[in-house]
Design a protein around this motif. Sequence first.
Motif, PDB file in Angstrom:
ATOM      1  N   MET A   1       1.087  -0.958   0.011  1.00 24.31           N
ATOM      2  CA  MET A   1       0.388  -0.281  -0.154  1.00 24.31           C
ATOM      3  C   MET A   1       1.029   1.284   0.131  1.00 24.31           C
ATOM      4  SD  MET A   1      -3.255  -1.269   0.170  1.00 24.31           S
ATOM      5  CE  MET A   1      -3.489   0.851   0.549  1.00 24.31           C
ATOM      6  N   GLU A   3       3.007   4.476   1.329  1.00 23.73           N
ATOM      7  CA  GLU A   3       2.764   5.514   2.503  1.00 23.73           C
ATOM      8  C   GLU A   3       1.424   6.672   2.259  1.00 23.73           C
ATOM      9  OE1 GLU A   3       4.376   8.659   5.547  1.00 23.73           O
ATOM     10  OE2 GLU A   3       5.706   8.548   3.394  1.00 23.73           O
ATOM     11  N   GLN A   4       0.384   7.007   2.858  1.00 22.13           N
ATOM     12  CA  GLN A   4      -1.244   7.157   2.202  1.00 22.13           C
ATOM     13  C   GLN A   4      -1.764   8.377   3.132  1.00 22.13           C
ATOM     14  OE1 GLN A   4      -2.321   6.327  -1.098  1.00 22.13           O
ATOM     15  NE2 GLN A   4      -1.579   5.478  -1.459  1.00 22.13           N
ATOM     16  N   ILE A   6      -4.086  10.485   5.100  1.00 24.90           N
ATOM     17  CA  ILE A   6      -5.502  10.235   5.921  1.00 24.90           C
ATOM     18  C   ILE A   6      -6.313  11.318   6.569  1.00 24.90           C
ATOM     19  CG2 ILE A   6      -4.568   7.670   6.621  1.00 24.90           C
ATOM     20  CD1 ILE A   6      -3.950   9.173   9.486  1.00 24.90           C
ATOM     21  N   PHE A  37      -0.247  11.067   7.147  1.00 21.95           N
ATOM     22  CA  PHE A  37       0.301  10.307   6.767  1.00 21.95           C
ATOM     23  C   PHE A  37       0.439   9.036   7.491  1.00 21.95           C
ATOM     24  CE2 PHE A  37       1.327  13.444   3.933  1.00 21.95           C
ATOM     25  CZ  PHE A  37       1.239  13.032   2.517  1.00 21.95           C
ATOM     26  N   ASP A  39       2.334   5.014   6.942  1.00 19.69           N
ATOM     27  CA  ASP A  39       2.836   3.813   6.147  1.00 19.69           C
ATOM     28  C   ASP A  39       2.311   2.694   6.952  1.00 19.69           C
ATOM     29  OD1 ASP A  39       5.318   2.633   4.427  1.00 19.69           O
ATOM     30  OD2 ASP A  39       6.387   4.139   5.887  1.00 19.69           O
ATOM     31  N   SER A  40       2.243   1.571   5.673  1.00 21.29           N
ATOM     32  CA  SER A  40       1.176   0.694   6.416  1.00 21.29           C
ATOM     33  C   SER A  40       2.389  -0.338   6.523  1.00 21.29           C
ATOM     34  CB  SER A  40       0.597   0.056   5.020  1.00 21.29           C
ATOM     35  OG  SER A  40       0.770   0.278   3.687  1.00 21.29           O
ATOM     36  N   PRO A 142      -5.867   3.269   6.113  1.00 20.75           N
ATOM     37  CA  PRO A 142      -6.567   4.613   5.805  1.00 20.75           C
ATOM     38  C   PRO A 142      -7.614   5.248   5.511  1.00 20.75           C
ATOM     39  CG  PRO A 142      -4.403   3.641   5.192  1.00 20.75           C
ATOM     40  CD  PRO A 142      -4.959   2.640   5.807  1.00 20.75           C
ATOM     41  N   GLU A 143      -8.618   3.335   5.151  1.00 22.09           N
ATOM     42  CA  GLU A 143      -9.991   3.743   4.044  1.00 22.09           C
ATOM     43  C   GLU A 143     -11.104   3.743   5.928  1.00 22.09           C
ATOM     44  OE1 GLU A 143      -7.724   1.333   4.142  1.00 22.09           O
ATOM     45  OE2 GLU A 143      -8.300   1.277   1.394  1.00 22.09           O
ATOM     46  N   ASN A 146     -10.410   7.664   6.891  1.00 21.34           N
ATOM     47  CA  ASN A 146     -10.805   8.961   5.470  1.00 21.34           C
ATOM     48  C   ASN A 146     -12.000   9.445   6.027  1.00 21.34           C
ATOM     49  OD1 ASN A 146      -8.116   9.812   4.602  1.00 21.34           O
ATOM     50  ND2 ASN A 146      -8.039   7.907   3.144  1.00 21.34           N
TER      51      ASN A 146
END
Length: 356
Positions: A1, A3-4, A6, A37, A39-40, A142-143, A146
């Motif tokens: 995944m 880093e996303q 959030i 962010f 990071d998974s 992250p989901e 969000n």
Amino acid sequence: MGEQPIFSTRAHVFQIDPSTKKNWVPTSKHAVTVSYFFDSTRNVYRIISLDGSKAIINSTITPNMTFTKTSQKFGQWADSRANTVYGLGFSSESHLVKFADKFAEFKEAARLAKEKSQEKMELTSTPSQESAPGDLQSPLTPEGVNGTDDERVTPETPQPPEARAEPSQNALPFSHSSSSINKHWEAELAALKGNNAKLTAALLESTANVKQWKQQLAAYQEEAERLHKRVTELECVSGQTTVIKSQKTELNQTIEELELALRAKEEELERLKAEVESANEFRTQKDSLTQKLLDTESRNDTLEARLGDLEQRLESIQLERETFRKSLRSLLELLDGKIFELTELRDTLAKLIEGS
């Protein structure tokens, strides 16, 4: 995944001055996007903010960090790894509260992730047990984080001019927002100007007092030296021990009193120096707010120019619509005439057919 992002918001970014450790130094000229962010791969949370291509915040959240709200619109936290203190200035208290809540939430998630990681390390280091590869996941994904937050980063796509309905109404909130921001900064600047005037007057008065006290101090020192010389002369010249001792005792008392007065003046001088430093800090804050006011006025001029452009475009569109309507009316009148002629021609043909 990887880093996303959030959670994102906008704020003015500051860092503590490394030389004084007291004053705030702005690292962005205007409000920028500040994002959390996740990071998974490493199961860590970070706060990142970019000003163009430059990273002005890159802070990894650890369980021992604390986000402190120092006012209704300002908060700060210390990052020992970066050896600095970050500060954020928000446009409203609700944005500050939301950012602080997310900080506490992700800090707790980082603590839980660290504990799970330590437990996994303990299990893998025990020779009597076989440790299966675990999946260290944070309770916040992250989901899940969000959700439907209205402050997440969404790409802004420019719309064509035809798709905007009533541009004059859309432009009004910009002008109203900029005027309210101007009023806010002008009020703060006026308050700082008042405080600065008071501090300047106090500083001038203190400077005059310092000069006077320095003169008195020099006079006291000269008097003390003269008295010391007088004591020495009396001890050398006079043979009357009793009189000399009494005079010496009096002179010693006078010297002690002068030394006490000298210490008091030195303490007062230190206090005045501290007041001067405080006045300098207020001047620095005043300069910073003045710069912010100038930036806000520049943005206001830009928004007013955009509003004028949109009004001109609206007028041109209205003129084009009116011209189009006139063309349609003339076309309809011409079409009505043709229809009337065709009707008469049809009636004539029908009469001819009937007559034949």
